[in-house]
Design a protein around this motif. Structure first.
Motif, PDB file in Angstrom:
ATOM      1  N   GLN A  76     123.878  53.477  12.097  1.00 44.85           N
ATOM      2  CA  GLN A  76     123.127  54.262  11.135  1.00 44.85           C
ATOM      3  C   GLN A  76     121.768  53.637  10.927  1.00 44.85           C
ATOM      4  OE1 GLN A  76     126.542  54.435   8.289  1.00 44.85           O
ATOM      5  NE2 GLN A  76     125.588  56.369   7.771  1.00 44.85           N
ATOM      6  N   LEU A  79     119.392  52.576   8.510  1.00 43.95           N
ATOM      7  CA  LEU A  79     119.460  52.304   7.080  1.00 43.95           C
ATOM      8  C   LEU A  79     118.256  51.476   6.681  1.00 43.95           C
ATOM      9  CD1 LEU A  79     123.181  51.259   6.770  1.00 43.95           C
ATOM     10  CD2 LEU A  79     122.200  53.434   6.165  1.00 43.95           C
ATOM     11  N   SER A  82     116.655  48.521   5.109  1.00 45.94           N
ATOM     12  CA  SER A  82     117.224  47.206   4.847  1.00 45.94           C
ATOM     13  C   SER A  82     117.041  46.826   3.389  1.00 45.94           C
ATOM     14  CB  SER A  82     116.590  46.175   5.755  1.00 45.94           C
ATOM     15  OG  SER A  82     115.219  46.122   5.500  1.00 45.94           O
ATOM     16  N   GLN A  85     116.433  50.381   9.867  1.00 50.45           N
ATOM     17  CA  GLN A  85     116.960  49.616  10.996  1.00 50.45           C
ATOM     18  C   GLN A  85     118.250  50.249  11.443  1.00 50.45           C
ATOM     19  OE1 GLN A  85     117.559  45.613   9.826  1.00 50.45           O
ATOM     20  NE2 GLN A  85     115.407  45.069  10.008  1.00 50.45           N
ATOM     21  N   VAL A 124     121.802  49.901  12.210  1.00 53.40           N
ATOM     22  CA  VAL A 124     122.844  48.944  11.856  1.00 53.40           C
ATOM     23  C   VAL A 124     124.179  49.515  12.313  1.00 53.40           C
ATOM     24  CG1 VAL A 124     123.969  47.762   9.968  1.00 53.40           C
ATOM     25  CG2 VAL A 124     121.540  48.191   9.870  1.00 53.40           C
TER      26      VAL A 124
END
Lengths: 806, 685
Positions: free
Chosen positions: B263, B265, B267, B275, B277
């Motif tokens: 995903q 997301l 950070s 990013q 992740v």
């Protein structure tokens, strides 16, 4: 670098470089539950305790700066740099002590200069949380705080004043338990790591959405994750559990991980130094490991190894006078009582221990030393069930070159059932060649050290010499008389006396009903007496000359013990939930000493430790301590001992006088000697003889302190030298050669005064100390010495200002 | 409920084929699934994941990729041809040779004007999509090595191609390669083997995501051509990638049978620095996950273990609803078994052959629950091998057991069987009427004198069967111009009626005497999955993909009172939660009120004389009823008698001698025939 560690009612400050305990921060009156660096000042630390106070310390100097009184027991403490002047604590929701519900409370610390401050501004943040301090954590930059209940994660955002909860199912299809065990937050990103009962680690993200939160799962641990920690930069995640493996996960590259295995007992806590260079793990077996960047164990701080349970007796190794008992699984630990330090672990089982609960593995259940300390007999067993019992009797010989025990003989299945007692005769002069073991299979066996039958064999080994039985009764205990001419074996209700020379049954002793649990011969002038404790709560004394019962008294003796250096015997009696101690001479009707309600629970392990120097005590009640110390282990695995009033006075004197006059500033001498103050903090001080946790003997305090203190907290050597030399000069008894060497060394160092740092490090390095240095009788501080110290204290302190400014 | 002698048949060695490719059409909510045998199945996600259409395979057609272009479906495979399918006639519409060797991938740009195919010879060929077909436009720069995967930039200006050891990015305008992204090989012994980029995805923010045979999912910056992040997710291959519509989530399928979600997301909250992740891991497969689709609410995956798994993303759907349940589609949603009720024969349909079995016999009597000894073992009478490359799409055996018919996309074959004391003779009917050339469903009348076949243009061909002769009688056509294929046919036992159901939900009933349309049922939103006409009352019973049941009186041309009361009271929630459709309906001549239904997990006898179960009562109450007193039992019993004793039912039918035939296919038998999965280290082994 300092390492702070909550230990009982104090916080101990260790040096990470030298493993030494620099000082203990004393002041709390109940269990310390949390230690925390002050976010705004990294030279100060908060500690919280069940006594309802939060204390602020200058831990480098060991000064209590302020005490905040909260009024409720505190179970955990949190702080963040974002929340200036506020700390967060875990307290019970209701004031009654047995409450199961806890809440997270924000405490506004009042800013005033007084020593004792009452913090009144409390506001609840989260309610109904877990009391486990590892189950709550601050998030990135203190923006939110996270708390885990058994199956729920709650995130509270301070800015929005809103909390989000995320639930997990109790367990998944495969039987994994999803219960949260610990939690930590990434320092720079919004990521929460949670550890779970089934060994999984979940990384939670997007938790500012009620629905679109997400988590990824990491799974390496096979049982519960007990501690999780991010490194300060957030590049790595550390996790640990019962496997005693420190796992380092690369953040965002979780498939790459590093392991640091075989650290000892189960990992209970992980902590990372603020610069990320050092990791530190604490273990369930009373150990702290300091690790350099997850590759190398740089230091181990090991106390008395705490195993699952102690099955061997407490013993004294006759040569080194070390206390010997179960240590690591499958090991015996040799523990120096003088130095409060683990000497080494002897691997008895010699098999890899598997860190998994519920696995039957070999345990050391019995051990015995002979009188000269040249032989050690151990019994290990696996599986309690009778048909599958595996037993090994091992005999270890002392190797003078290696200075350790070397396996001589292994006798597998020496008996058909569990061994109940193991006993060497007390041969004072020659070599021991006999061992007696009794077993539930109804026999006792005598083992003989025999010369090898074949010449190609390397040395003598042990073999069975005699097999004795008495009416197929089960022998429970055995005991040699002081001159080893008699062996008494208790066969349930019957005590039999044998002569080891010809293995003849000499006599059986008449016996009131009840199986004999413990047998003990009297010593010295009382060697004609044989004492036995029975299950029918009687203590019997037989006269061996008349073969008749001398006297009987009714007490539930759980342990009977003879002092090897005197006629005294100690009996621990279990009475109404607590244990009483009686010290008596078999020949005299009145006990020498008695102490009611020594501790709660049964005392099953105790030992007399012969003193180095006989004490010339005039005090009648403490005369029995003249020859030996008595150490005993309580049910809560605390090792306690007795000291005499005189000793206690000496302890207090050496530190108290300094403390009293110490109102101006903290001096290095306080640093040196303040440690002894903890020995004052004895709740039972009013009793003439008091029970007290073991501390170092204080006699050589000045020198010991000087030598054991890490270099960087010491003043310059030239400054200390005169005091040091003086203390050596006044010491009368026998200034040993070693001390002389020391002196020379110190003096030579004095000449190169200009290079301070180098020199100090040399002084403090433990390798410089000849082994067993502290064992040799260093003199006590006399009044003159103390006076001298005070005089010195009034000297120039300007160097210290520089030290404090740093 | 009554007691039956049950023929528990386990000799149908049905083996589904592995899933090779999938394509999802979001606007139509249709999923196209290509199987290893070349068959293409269309699932309607808006209608309970019902398998609406099956385009039968061909033994030389190995489909590697599927692509929807508006409502049109294209496939490409190792035969080197691009095929467009006719979704009404359920056969390929045309095929175009790409002249580039085997085709590994096919991809359409978001403007739906161009079709790119990646070929073995290293070319990316562009085909222009026209109304009536596709036309070759041009080649992009030819590369060394095959093109394994393709992905268009949403703007259509660039195209990323996954190759061996590298990813190429082409400018779609000029056809020149602009970037060459070298993909690192695996570690250790795999260092010498080349790495295959099985899948690429080009996102609108110029990010390229690749999945390769070294087990990595890598995120690249397509502007600079640099690697941003690499996630090692498996020791084996990452075979497929799929991106969600909003490009916030990517799923990757691996050889270990796992699907890993990534995903994008932030950070830190409130910032835009997303990013990728790795978040969730789904393990619903035992073998390679070859095909993946990320719909808005679910992860759809399929692979070597032949299952189609729909795993809802719980953050996108409401909890504890129908959408939040995991679905595994194991068996086809139409019956592959045909039962000759009078003769006691079973016809099993395989892709390339048919098997005719005679059921075993037993004369023993026993208590309920007893296992009767078999006097005469079941016997395989016949194996009819299909000639030619095309696979069988439908088959039927007449109730008397003397006729067998089957059809491929191109031809129909009819055989006359003669069984005389152990000897069997088979004769092919050579001259078939020309109307019978491409049919979707075959059905015999109950007296075996008529053959009904659903044909193109939604018509039903009626042919009369005589001694070795088949004559075309009539072609029945509904009035309305529905062109969707007929997937269900059912003739009434008295020979009066023929019901035909279309995949768009229409059900027509024809009068066979007058040979004209009798009536059209009101169209229900969900597709019918099984229809049958009651032999005595003449009611038409229909079961639908959403688990609803209707009963329609053909005489009165209206829903019966029972059907109305069923709609009024509603079906039991547990009944509605079942996830496999009813595939067959049968009746009991002796007890007219009883209706037999079955899906893959249970069979049910509906007693129309009993009250309907109420929502708060237990649906599965058979065991409870056994224990309570007879008076109470009458109070407690309700219309639905459900039996779950037999698992993974392919067919349940009632023979004329009132014995029940249950054709089971235990899942373990299918699993045991799968190739071994990749080796995985298991903890504590």
């Amino acid at each position: 670098m300092f390492l702070l560690c909550a230990s009982g009612e104090s916080v101990k400050v260790f040096s990470t470089a030298t493993e030494e305990c620099l000082h203990a921060l004393q002041g709390h009156t109940d269990l310390v539950t949390g230690v925390l660096l002050r976010p705004s000042n990294h030279l100060q630390a908060y500690s919280c305790s069940l006594d309802g106070t939060v204390r602020l310390w200058d831990f480098t100097d060991g000064i209590l700066i302020r005490t905040y009184s909260i009024g409720y027991p505190i179970y955990g403490i949190y702080a963040s740099a974002k929340h200036e002047g506020v700390i967060f604590i875990i307290t019970p929701m209701h004031t009654d002590t047995n409450s199961e519900l806890f809440q997270l409370v924000a405490v506004h610390l009042p800013q005033c200069g007084e020593q004792l401050v009452e913090a009144k501004e409390l506001s609840a943040v989260l309610s109904n949380i877990s009391s486990n301090p590892a189950a709550s954590a601050f998030g990135r930059e203190g923006q939110y705080i996270v708390s885990a209940k058994p199956l729920q994660l709650e995130v509270y955002f301070f800015k929005k004043q809103k909390s989000y909860s995320f639930f997990l199912k109790k367990d998944n299809q495969k039987g994994g338990k999803n219960t949260f065990t610990c939690i930590t937050c990434h320092p720079t990103e919004d990521c929460i790591a949670s550890g779970h009962e089934d060994g999984k680690i979940r990384l939670w993200r997007n938790f500012n959405h009620r629905k679109e939160y997400t988590y990824s799962t990491l799974h390496w641990h096979h049982s519960a994750v007990s501690s999780l920690r991010f490194t300060p930069e957030g590049t790595n995640l550390l996790s640990g559990g019962v496997e005693s493996v420190l796992v380092q996960w690369r953040y965002n590259q979780e498939s790459q991980r590093d392991f640091l295995p075989r650290l000892g007992g189960a990992i209970t806590h992980i902590s990372v130094s603020p610069d990320g260079a050092l990791f530190c793990t604490s273990h369930s077996d009373n150990k702290i490991t300091i690790i350099q960047s997850c590759v190398k164990v740089s230091a181990v701080i090991q106390g008395l190894v705490k195993g699952d349970r102690i099955r061997t007796d407490l013993m004294i190794e006759p040569r080194s006078k070390a206390l010997v008992l179960n240590g690591k699984p499958g090991h015996l630990q040799f523990y120096s009582l003088q130095r409060d330090k683990l000497l080494y672990n002897l691997d008895i089982v010699q098999q890899e221990y598997i860190h998994e609960s519920g696995l039957e593995q070999f345990e050391v259940v019995m051990a015995a030393f002979d009188a000269s300390g040249s032989w050690l007999a151990t019994v290990e067993e696996r599986k309690q069930k009778a048909p599958e019992l595996e037993l090994n009797l091992k005999l270890w010989a002392l190797d003078d070159q290696k200075q350790s025990f070397v396996l001589n003989t292994t006798i597998s299945a020496p008996h058909e059932a569990q061994i109940t007692a193991l006993c060497f005769p007390h041969v004072s002069d020659g070599q021991t060649t006999m061992l007696v073991s009794t077993s539930r299979d109804g026999h006792f066996k005598a083992w003989q050290l025999a010369a090898p039958a074949h010449t190609e064999d390397e040395g003598p080994s042990w073999s069975c010499d005699f097999l004795g039985a008495y009416h197929s009764l089960v022998p429970e205990c055995c005991c040699f008389s002081a001159d080893s001419s008699l062996l008494a074996v208790g066969f349930q209700e019957v005590v039999t006396v044998w002569t080891p020379a010809s293995w003849e049954l000499l006599t059986t002793l008449s016996q009131p009903p009840g199986a004999v649990r413990d047998l003990c011969f009297g010593r010295l002038s009382c060697s004609k007496y044989l004492l036995g404790a029975t299950t029918s709560k009687l203590l019997c004394c037989w006269n061996l000359l008349t073969c008749s019962l001398e006297w009987v008294t009714s007490m539930d003796v759980s342990l009977l013990l003879a002092d090897p250096l005197s006629e005294n015997m100690a009996a621990f009696c279990f009475e109404a939930g607590s244990t009483d101690l009686f010290v008596f001479k078999p020949g005299e009707p009145r006990p020498l000493f008695s102490h009611k309600a020594l501790c709660s629970g049964r005392v099953t392990h105790a030992v007399f430790v012969p003193r180095e120097v006989m004490l010339e005590s005039c005090d009648e009640a403490s005369q029995w301590l003249n020859c030996s110390h008595l150490y005993f282990l309580t049910q809560s695995m605390d090792l306690l001992t007795f000291i005499t009033k005189a000793e206690e006075d000496k302890l207090t004197a050496s530190s108290k006088q300094l403390v009293v006059s110490d109102d101006v500033a903290m001096t290095p001498f306080h640093l040196l000697l303040g440690k002894h103050r903890d020995q004052l903090e004895n709740p039972q001080a009013e009793s003439r003889l008091s029970v007290e946790p073991i501390r170092q003997p204080s006699s050589s305090a000045g020198i010991d302190e000087l030598l054991q203190m890490p270099a960087h907290v010491l003043p310059s050597a030239s400054f200390l030298c005169s005091m040091f030399v003086q203390s050596l000069l006044i010491s009368v008894n026998k200034p040993s050669e070693q001390n002389k060497e020391k002196e020379e060394e110190m003096e030579s160092e004095k000449e190169e005064e200009d290079s301070d740092g180098e020199m100090e490090s040399r002084i403090s390095r433990p390798e410089h100390m000849p082994s067993g240095e502290s064992g040799c009788a260093a003199p006590a501080l006399t009044k003159e010495e103390v006076r001298e110290l005070r005089r010195l204290k009034k000297l120039d302190h300007s160097w210290m200002k520089g030290l404090l400014d740093q | 409920m009554g007691e039956f002698v049950v023929h528990r048949v386990r000799f149908f060695d049905y083996m589904p084929s592995a899933i090779r490719a999938m394509a999802f059409n979001g606007s139509m909510q249709r999923l196209a699934v290509a199987r290893g045998d070349g068959a293409v199945e269309i699932f309607n996600f808006a209608d309970n994941y019902f398998q609406e259409k099956v385009i039968p395979g061909r033994s030389d057609r190995a489909i590697e990729a599927l692509c929807w272009v508006r409502g049109r479906l294209f496939s490409a495979g190792l035969s080197g041809e691009i095929i467009e399918y006719d979704l009404e006639k359920l056969r390929p519409r045309y095929s175009v040779e790409a002249y580039g060797g085997p085709i590994w991938t096919i991809s359409c740009n978001s403007q739906e004007t161009l079709l790119g195919v990646g070929c073995e010879d290293g070319t990316v060929k562009m085909f222009e999509i026209l109304e009536e077909g596709i036309q070759f436009q041009r080649n992009l720069d030819r590369q060394k090595g095959r093109i394994i995967s393709l992905s268009w930039h949403p703007s259509g200006a660039q195209i990323a191609a996954g190759m061996i050891d590298m990813i190429r990015i082409f400018d779609a305008e000029t056809g020149h390669a602009t970037h060459r992204l070298l993909v690192e090989r695996g570690l250790g012994t795999t260092r010498n083997t080349e790495v295959v980029v099985w899948s690429v995805a080009f996102l609108s923010n110029d990010t390229v995501i690749s999945g390769d045979s070294a087990g990595k999912v890598q995120i690249w910056d397509a502007v600079t051509g640099t690697l941003i992040r690499s996630h090692l997710i498996t020791k084996w291959d990452v075979l497929g990638l799929s991106v969600s519509q909003d490009e916030s989530s990517v799923i990757a399928g691996t050889s270990e049978g796992t699907v890993v979600q990534f995903q994008a997301l932030a950070s830190t909250m409130g910032q835009e620095n997303n990013q990728w992740v790795r978040t969730r891991t789904f393990k619903n497969h035992t073998h390679d996950v070859r095909a993946l689709v990320h719909t808005d609410t679910a992860v759809v995956s399929g692979g070597m273990d032949t299952q189609l798994v729909v795993r809802p993303l719980l953050d996108k759907v409401e909890k504890n609803t129908k959408e939040s349940a995991l679905r595994k589609i194991l068996f086809p949603h139409k019956s592959l078994v045909c039962c000759a009720k009078k003769a006691g024969l079973l016809l099993f349909q395989f892709p390339d052959h048919l098997e005719l079995w005679r059921l075993g016999e037993s004369s023993a009597k026993g208590q309920a629950g007893d296992r009767l000894p078999v006097m005469k073992n079941p016997e395989k009478l016949l194996q009819l091998q299909n000639k030619g490359e095309d696979h069988i799409c439908c088959s039927a055996v007449s109730p008397c057991g003397s006729w067998v018919a089957f059809s491929t996309v191109s031809s129909v074959r009819l055989y006359k069987l003669q069984l005389s004391n152990g000897n069997i003779s088979i004769k092919k009917v050579s001259k078939l009427p020309k109307e019978l050339h491409s049919v979707h469903q075959l059905c015999f009348s109950s007296d075996s004198s008529r053959l009904f076949a659903s044909s193109a243009q939604a018509s039903v061909v009626v042919a009369s069967l005589d001694q070795l002769q088949c004559k075309h009688l009539h072609t029945l056509k509904p009035k309305s111009g529905s062109s969707q294929p007929i997937h269900l046919l059912s003739a009434s036992e008295n020979g009066n009626w023929l019901a035909a159901a279309h995949t768009d939900g229409q059900i027509h009933v024809f009068n066979l005497h007058k040979l004209k349309l009798h009536c059209t049922l009101p169209v229900y939103s969900s597709c019918p999955t099984a229809i049958a006409i009651h032999p005595t009352t003449g009611h038409l019973l229909s079961a639908h993909a959403d688990q609803q049941i209707f009963e329609f009186s053909l005489k009165l041309k209206e829903y019966t009172a029972w059907s109305r009361s069923l709609q009024r009271e509603g079906l039991h929630p547990l009944w509605l939660q079942r996830d496999t459709p009813i595939t067959h309906i049968a009746f009991n001549r002796n007890k007219p009120a009883h209706v037999f239904l079955h899906d893959a997990f249970m069979f049910c006898i509906i007693d129309q004389s009993l009250p309907l179960p109420q929502a708060r009562k237990k649906l599965y109450n058979q065991m409870d009823l056994k224990t309570i007193s007879p008076q109470k039992r009458i109070q407690e019993s309700h219309a639905f008698k459900i039996c779950k004793m037999f698992q993974h039912l392919l067919s349940v039918d009632l023979l004329d001698d009132s014995s029940l035939v249950v054709v089971e296919r235990p899942l373990a038998d299918i699993v045991s025939q799968l190739p071994p999965p990749v080796r995985q280290k298991k903890f504590a082994t």
